[in-house]
Design a protein around this motif. Structure first.
Motif, mmCIF file in Angstrom:
data_model
loop_
_atom_site.group_PDB
_atom_site.id
_atom_site.type_symbol
_atom_site.label_atom_id
_atom_site.label_comp_id
_atom_site.label_asym_id
_atom_site.label_seq_id
_atom_site.Cartn_x
_atom_site.Cartn_y
_atom_site.Cartn_z
ATOM 1 N N LEU A 170 37.995 -78.067 -89.081
ATOM 2 C CA LEU A 170 36.967 -78.389 -88.085
ATOM 3 C C LEU A 170 36.179 -77.141 -87.705
ATOM 4 O O LEU A 170 36.642 -76.023 -87.883
ATOM 5 N N GLY A 171 34.983 -77.352 -87.204
ATOM 6 C CA GLY A 171 34.107 -76.241 -86.849
ATOM 7 C C GLY A 171 32.966 -76.140 -87.842
ATOM 8 O O GLY A 171 32.690 -77.081 -88.586
ATOM 9 N N SER A 172 32.295 -74.994 -87.843
ATOM 10 C CA SER A 172 31.094 -74.808 -88.666
ATOM 11 C C SER A 172 31.421 -74.009 -89.919
ATOM 12 O O SER A 172 32.124 -73.008 -89.855
ATOM 13 N N THR A 177 37.013 -81.606 -80.569
ATOM 14 C CA THR A 177 37.568 -80.448 -81.273
ATOM 15 C C THR A 177 36.579 -80.084 -82.368
ATOM 16 O O THR A 177 36.281 -80.947 -83.200
ATOM 17 N N PRO A 178 36.056 -78.841 -82.366
ATOM 18 C CA PRO A 178 36.288 -77.787 -81.375
ATOM 19 C C PRO A 178 35.554 -78.048 -80.058
ATOM 20 O O PRO A 178 34.592 -78.816 -80.024
ATOM 21 N N GLN A 179 36.027 -77.350 -79.020
ATOM 22 C CA GLN A 179 35.465 -77.504 -77.675
ATOM 23 C C GLN A 179 34.153 -76.757 -77.521
ATOM 24 O O GLN A 179 33.419 -76.975 -76.570
ATOM 25 N N CYS A 180 33.904 -75.824 -78.441
ATOM 26 C CA CYS A 180 32.677 -75.047 -78.386
ATOM 27 C C CYS A 180 32.156 -74.911 -79.816
ATOM 28 O O CYS A 180 32.839 -74.383 -80.686
ATOM 29 N N ILE A 181 30.954 -75.432 -80.037
ATOM 30 C CA ILE A 181 30.394 -75.476 -81.388
ATOM 31 C C ILE A 181 29.330 -74.405 -81.521
ATOM 32 O O ILE A 181 28.472 -74.271 -80.647
ATOM 33 N N VAL A 182 29.402 -73.640 -82.594
ATOM 34 C CA VAL A 182 28.391 -72.601 -82.803
ATOM 35 C C VAL A 182 27.665 -72.898 -84.117
ATOM 36 O O VAL A 182 28.282 -73.203 -85.136
ATOM 37 N N VAL A 183 26.329 -72.878 -84.045
ATOM 38 C CA VAL A 183 25.506 -73.132 -85.234
ATOM 39 C C VAL A 183 24.343 -72.136 -85.259
ATOM 40 O O VAL A 183 23.936 -71.636 -84.220
ATOM 41 N N LYS A 222 36.330 -68.675 -92.385
ATOM 42 C CA LYS A 222 35.551 -69.710 -93.084
ATOM 43 C C LYS A 222 35.031 -70.803 -92.160
ATOM 44 O O LYS A 222 33.943 -71.327 -92.343
ATOM 45 N N ARG A 223 35.831 -71.140 -91.150
ATOM 46 C CA ARG A 223 35.430 -72.167 -90.183
ATOM 47 C C ARG A 223 35.253 -71.490 -88.843
ATOM 48 O O ARG A 223 36.198 -70.896 -88.341
ATOM 49 N N VAL A 224 34.044 -71.578 -88.292
ATOM 50 C CA VAL A 224 33.825 -70.870 -87.039
ATOM 51 C C VAL A 224 33.539 -71.814 -85.894
ATOM 52 O O VAL A 224 33.024 -72.921 -86.067
#
Ligand code: CUA
Length: 185
Positions: A67-69, A89-95, A178-180
């Motif tokens: 999960l994540g970016s 999930t995740p609670q904070c997404i960064v793009v 790899k997943r942020v």
């Protein structure tokens, strides 16, 4: 009741004319409904992807470590998110800004809303299906992602943060893993 020949009786003539008009309207509506139904049935449904909510966390695309970016080989970014009662999930997404971003979301239990405020990202996470949407954020910004579909007693506490950062900063993050995400560790 009118038994006179229609050609001689103006009332019967008008009645017949309106009968023809109303039959015409009904026929047109039946035609349109049939056309819409047939056309929809023949369209491809590229977004209809199934996923088993019972095994979401155990196997496949939506396991927690995936999960994540993540950056794809073509430079675009895929964000994988799971919604469950009562959190994302995740609670904070960064793009990154100015980059094609595809969200792929799934629900582990019931229907949840998936909305990035002040953008055109507005989806639903429906258990059993993968929800996906491609978009692009013009410039860095901060946003919230509240669940906007009533999902139970903790619904109003279900939301995540979204950070749109500049490309260079995002690339620096992906150098480390790899997943942020921007979940504070
Ligand atoms: Cu999840 Cu409301």
């Amino acid at each position: 009741m009118n038994t006179a020949a229609p050609s001689q009786d103006p009332a019967a003539r008008i009645e017949r004319r309106w009968a023809i008009v109303s039959v015409g309207i009904v026929t047109l509506m039946v035609f349109l409904a049939t056309f819409a139904g047939v056309q929809k049935a023949t369209l491809p449904q590229p977004r209809l992807e199934l996923v088993d909510p019972r095994t979401l966390h155990i196997e496949g695309e939506f396991i927690e470590s995936n999960l994540g970016s993540a950056i794809e080989p073509d430079g675009s970014v895929t964000v994988r998110v799971v919604g469950q009662q009562y959190s994302f999930t995740p609670q904070c997404i960064v793009v990154p800004a100015d980059t094609p971003v595809t969200f792929r979301g799934a629900s582990a239990d019931v229907v949840h809303g998936f909305l990035v405020q002040n953008t055109n990202v507005n989806l639903m996470l429906v258990p059993g299906y993968v929800t996906s949407l491609s978009t692009r954020f013009a410039k860095p910004m901060e946003s919230h992602m509240p669940c906007h579909e009533f999902c139970g007693t903790g619904h109003e506490g279900m939301w995540a943060n979204v950070h749109v950062v500049d490309k260079a900063r995002f690339l620096a993050l992906t150098q480390q893993q790899k997943r942020v995400s921007c979940v504070a560790k």
